[in-house]
Design a protein around this motif. Structure first.
Motif, PDB file in Angstrom:
ATOM      1  N   UNK A 164      27.462 -16.988  -0.612  1.00  0.00           N
ATOM      2  CA  UNK A 164      28.733 -16.550  -1.539  1.00  0.00           C
ATOM      3  C   UNK A 164      29.752 -16.597  -0.708  1.00  0.00           C
ATOM      4  N   UNK A 165      30.883 -17.458  -0.860  1.00  0.00           N
ATOM      5  CA  UNK A 165      32.006 -17.425   0.033  1.00  0.00           C
ATOM      6  C   UNK A 165      33.075 -16.503  -0.419  1.00  0.00           C
ATOM      7  N   UNK A 166      33.929 -16.127   0.168  1.00  0.00           N
ATOM      8  CA  UNK A 166      35.142 -15.230  -0.460  1.00  0.00           C
ATOM      9  C   UNK A 166      35.936 -16.000  -1.454  1.00  0.00           C
ATOM     10  N   UNK A 167      35.934 -17.169  -1.333  1.00  0.00           N
ATOM     11  CA  UNK A 167      36.799 -17.910  -2.183  1.00  0.00           C
ATOM     12  C   UNK A 167      35.752 -18.364  -3.593  1.00  0.00           C
ATOM     13  N   UNK A 168      35.940 -17.705  -4.579  1.00  0.00           N
ATOM     14  CA  UNK A 168      35.196 -18.174  -5.687  1.00  0.00           C
ATOM     15  C   UNK A 168      35.435 -19.170  -6.580  1.00  0.00           C
ATOM     16  N   UNK A 169      35.342 -20.399  -5.869  1.00  0.00           N
ATOM     17  CA  UNK A 169      35.763 -21.760  -6.608  1.00  0.00           C
ATOM     18  C   UNK A 169      34.324 -22.527  -6.366  1.00  0.00           C
ATOM     19  N   UNK A 170      34.297 -23.416  -7.227  1.00  0.00           N
ATOM     20  CA  UNK A 170      33.054 -24.317  -7.407  1.00  0.00           C
ATOM     21  C   UNK A 170      32.809 -25.214  -6.027  1.00  0.00           C
ATOM     22  N   UNK A 171      33.830 -25.766  -5.599  1.00  0.00           N
ATOM     23  CA  UNK A 171      33.973 -26.394  -4.348  1.00  0.00           C
ATOM     24  C   UNK A 171      33.702 -25.521  -3.264  1.00  0.00           C
ATOM     25  N   UNK A 172      33.709 -24.233  -3.240  1.00  0.00           N
ATOM     26  CA  UNK A 172      33.561 -23.112  -1.891  1.00  0.00           C
ATOM     27  C   UNK A 172      32.105 -23.093  -2.029  1.00  0.00           C
ATOM     28  N   UNK A 173      31.546 -22.936  -3.154  1.00  0.00           N
ATOM     29  CA  UNK A 173      30.255 -22.603  -3.267  1.00  0.00           C
ATOM     30  C   UNK A 173      29.315 -23.954  -2.902  1.00  0.00           C
TER      31      UNK A 173
END
Length: 266
Positions: A164-173
């Motif tokens: 789980x990244x801090x940035x909650x975007x689909x690309x980050x996941x």
């Protein structure tokens, strides 16, 4: 379900899963969908809801599609145990903590599917509906790049997790697993490393020592030789079975989850 049907966001697969709703039958006390797979599979068409004639459980369908679109991280490591000295306790004694040190490690991005694939049958992909259970399958497991050599005193460790990244975007996941795979053993010898500014939820974790793997391999070899001897009378020595691939199941702590892998003798 509109989130998965809408074409404005990136999806990892163009398949949509619809869970049939259980409807009791007057003719059968066990229900009317026993002879059907509980999951309908439809091809995703941007902005269009597939034509459905079955009664659908929309809540279960939403969660199944959510899980199947979520990228997960599968990490397999070959490790050795090491004693790390900690601070002294109240009695002045050094406290030691056992830890695993990875010497080899591979990471793959995997996705869930409500189907069970058999590793011991070639081209047996999505051949058995497993819902409500889901499986994370590595279909190209025979590739040399996915093989790890293990020896005496070492452990085979496996973990399935959601990074789980801090940035909650689909690309980050989607990129989270790539960040895990870029962590070298020189940077981090942890069996299951975690990138900076990331967290993870562990879905499965297990470890098995070399001796246990060796014992299982030998036991299955003796059993195979015995079957051949009984069937055709061609073998008199169980050690003459020859090179082969065996399939093992690794269960998680307290029986939570299971992982199937292959063993080859080098």
């Amino acid at each position: 379900m509109e989130f998965f049907i809408d074409a404005k966001h990136e999806v990892v697969d163009d398949l949509l899963f619809f869970v049939r709703q259980y409807v009791p039958s007057h003719k059968s006390s066990t229900g009317s969908i026993n002879d059907q797979d509980p999951v309908l599979v439809k091809r995703r068409v941007a902005g269009q809801t597939p034509a459905l004639t079955d009664v659908i459980d929309w809540k279960q369908s939403f969660f199944l599609n959510l899980i199947s679109q979520l990228p997960c991280t599968l990490t397999v490591s070959i490790c050795t145990r090491s004693n790390i000295e900690e601070t002294k306790n109240s009695n002045g004694e050094l406290q030691k903590k056992n830890t695993m040190i990875a010497s080899k490690r591979i990471t793959r991005k995997v996705y869930a599917a409500p189907y069970k694939s058999r590793m011991d049958v070639k081209d047996a992909l999505m051949n058995e509906c497993s819902y409500p259970l889901v499986y994370y399958t590595v279909n190209d497991f025979e590739m040399d790049s996915l093989h790890l050599q293990i020896g005496p005193g070492e452990y085979l460790c496996a973990e399935l997790s959601v990074t789980i990244p801090n940035e909650t975007t689909s690309e980050a996941y989607v990129k989270a697993t790539e960040l895990v795979s870029k962590i070298t053993l020189e940077e981090d010898t942890d069996p299951f490393p975690l990138p900076k500014n990331h967290q993870k939820v562990i879905l499965f974790q297990g470890a098995v020592p070399f001796k246990s793997l060796s014992d299982v391999y030998m036991q299955k070899g003796v059993a195979a030789a015995h079957q051949v001897k009984q069937g055709w009378g061609r073998l008199t020595d169980p050690t003459l079975v020859g090179p082969r691939t065996e399939y093992i199941l690794m269960r998680g702590p307290q029986g939570k989850g299971q992982c199937q892998g292959t063993i080859d003798l080098i």
